[in-house]
Write a protein that holds these residues in place. Structure first.
Motif, PDB file in Angstrom:
ATOM      1  N   LEU A  71       0.663  -1.257   0.178  1.00  0.00           N
ATOM      2  CA  LEU A  71      -0.079   0.007  -0.040  1.00  0.00           C
ATOM      3  C   LEU A  71       0.971   1.271   0.018  1.00  0.00           C
ATOM      4  O   LEU A  71       0.733   2.174  -0.724  1.00  0.00           O
ATOM      5  N   GLU A  72       1.938   1.348   0.812  1.00  0.00           N
ATOM      6  CA  GLU A  72       2.908   2.474   0.888  1.00  0.00           C
ATOM      7  C   GLU A  72       3.337   2.678  -0.569  1.00  0.00           C
ATOM      8  O   GLU A  72       3.545   3.589  -0.902  1.00  0.00           O
ATOM      9  N   ASP A  73       3.851   1.525  -1.190  1.00  0.00           N
ATOM     10  CA  ASP A  73       4.535   1.453  -2.343  1.00  0.00           C
ATOM     11  C   ASP A  73       3.433   2.085  -3.585  1.00  0.00           C
ATOM     12  O   ASP A  73       3.950   2.789  -4.280  1.00  0.00           O
ATOM     13  N   LEU A  74       2.268   1.970  -3.249  1.00  0.00           N
ATOM     14  CA  LEU A  74       1.115   2.287  -4.358  1.00  0.00           C
ATOM     15  C   LEU A  74       0.760   3.807  -4.045  1.00  0.00           C
ATOM     16  O   LEU A  74       0.016   4.337  -4.831  1.00  0.00           O
ATOM     17  N   GLY A  75       0.959   4.372  -2.964  1.00  0.00           N
ATOM     18  CA  GLY A  75       0.853   5.776  -2.749  1.00  0.00           C
ATOM     19  C   GLY A  75      -0.154   6.072  -1.514  1.00  0.00           C
ATOM     20  O   GLY A  75      -0.418   7.102  -1.365  1.00  0.00           O
ATOM     21  N   ALA A  76      -0.511   4.739  -0.700  1.00  0.00           N
ATOM     22  CA  ALA A  76      -1.127   5.041   0.310  1.00  0.00           C
ATOM     23  C   ALA A  76      -0.416   5.849   1.644  1.00  0.00           C
ATOM     24  O   ALA A  76       0.714   5.707   1.716  1.00  0.00           O
ATOM     25  N   THR A  77      -1.245   6.484   2.469  1.00  0.00           N
ATOM     26  CA  THR A  77      -0.584   7.311   3.546  1.00  0.00           C
ATOM     27  C   THR A  77      -1.381   6.823   4.960  1.00  0.00           C
ATOM     28  O   THR A  77      -2.649   6.561   4.770  1.00  0.00           O
ATOM     29  N   ARG A  78      -0.603   7.133   6.009  1.00  0.00           N
ATOM     30  CA  ARG A  78      -1.408   6.791   7.430  1.00  0.00           C
ATOM     31  C   ARG A  78      -2.382   7.937   7.517  1.00  0.00           C
ATOM     32  O   ARG A  78      -2.097   8.998   7.271  1.00  0.00           O
ATOM     33  N   ALA A  79      -3.600   7.462   8.068  1.00  0.00           N
ATOM     34  CA  ALA A  79      -4.523   8.591   8.337  1.00  0.00           C
ATOM     35  C   ALA A  79      -4.829   8.848   9.821  1.00  0.00           C
ATOM     36  O   ALA A  79      -4.632   7.696  10.694  1.00  0.00           O
ATOM     37  N   GLU A  80      -5.339   9.951  10.419  1.00  0.00           N
ATOM     38  CA  GLU A  80      -5.788  10.019  11.691  1.00  0.00           C
ATOM     39  C   GLU A  80      -6.672   9.126  12.100  1.00  0.00           C
ATOM     40  O   GLU A  80      -7.523   8.913  11.358  1.00  0.00           O
TER      41      GLU A  80
END
Length: 243
Positions: free
Chosen positions: A89-98
């Motif tokens: 997911l991080e490689d695909l562009g996802a980011t952590r959310a609050e």
């Protein structure tokens, strides 16, 4: 007659790029039924089928920066699978959310749509990549009274805090109505789409849903082949027609 929950609809600035992200995440095929629309479904899927709730992405000219009342939760088969999914997911562009959800990590896709990755759970081992479609709400009991009748799904858990439903065939993802403070103040660019079954009489099904408590609404759809309704808490959803 009843309705079948067939897809989750995302409003997108770039439906192709966002569709590619979700196709890679879910391992699904990607197609387009019309300009500005991207369709995602499992490879070899015979639509509609309760074994999956598909994903549609529709381009809109001005995507609002709003909070979400509908979001997806992804299944994991093991801790190793969960770690591998996070890395992908991080490689695909996802980011952590609050924010936080029990046994889950909140993320955001490249356009900011929030979703969750769940810890391994026995209940999700046969759902496919989407474990749960979550609708935040003020009153799960009231929501299940409407949606249980609307789509004829089986209620597996019902409390003041949540209602958990699944297709009567016992396949595909779960649908959860989760009580959330100030849920009525939230707006969404993600919504549910249903399809009349078995005959596909859209007008008759809209009349039935209105009798259950749905209300017609105009979101600028014009002469679209679908009918936009709101459920008793004001969530937009679409009743599709068969071509």
């Amino acid at each position: 007659m009843t309705s079948q929950l067939v897809q989750v609809n995302f409003k997108a600035e770039d439906e192709v790029a966002l569709g590619r992200f979700w196709a890679d995440v879910l391992g699904w095929g990607m197609a387009s039924e019309a300009p500005g629309v991207v369709n995602l479904e499992p490879v070899g899927f015979d639509w509609p089928d309760p074994s999956a709730v598909c994903v549609d992405l529709v381009r809109v000219p001005d995507r609002e920066a709003v909070r979400y009342r509908v979001h997806l939760e992804l299944a994991t088969a093991s801790e190793a699978h969960r770690a591998e999914l996070f890395a992908r997911l991080e490689d695909l562009g996802a980011t952590r959310a609050e924010g936080s959800v029990a046994d889950a990590t909140l993320l955001a896709d490249p356009e900011g749509n929030e979703f969750a990755v769940l810890a391994p759970r026995e209940r999700h081992q046969d759902t496919g990549p989407i474990a749960t479609v979550v609708v935040t709400c003020a009153d799960p009991r009231a929501m299940v009274r409407f949606w249980g009748e609307a789509i004829d799904w089986t209620v597996h858990d019902l409390t003041d805090d949540r209602a958990l439903l699944r297709s009567p065939q016992g396949v595909g993802p779960w649908l959860e109505f989760r009580r959330t403070p100030n849920a009525q103040a939230l707006r969404s660019r993600v919504h549910l789409d249903v399809l009349p079954v078995p005959a596909g009489d859209q007008a008759a099904e809209v009349t039935r849903l209105e009798a259950l408590g749905a209300t017609r609404t105009d979101v600028g759809q014009g002469e679209a082949p679908w009918v936009v309704l709101t459920d008793p808490e004001g969530n937009d959803f679409c009743v599709l027609g068969r071509e």
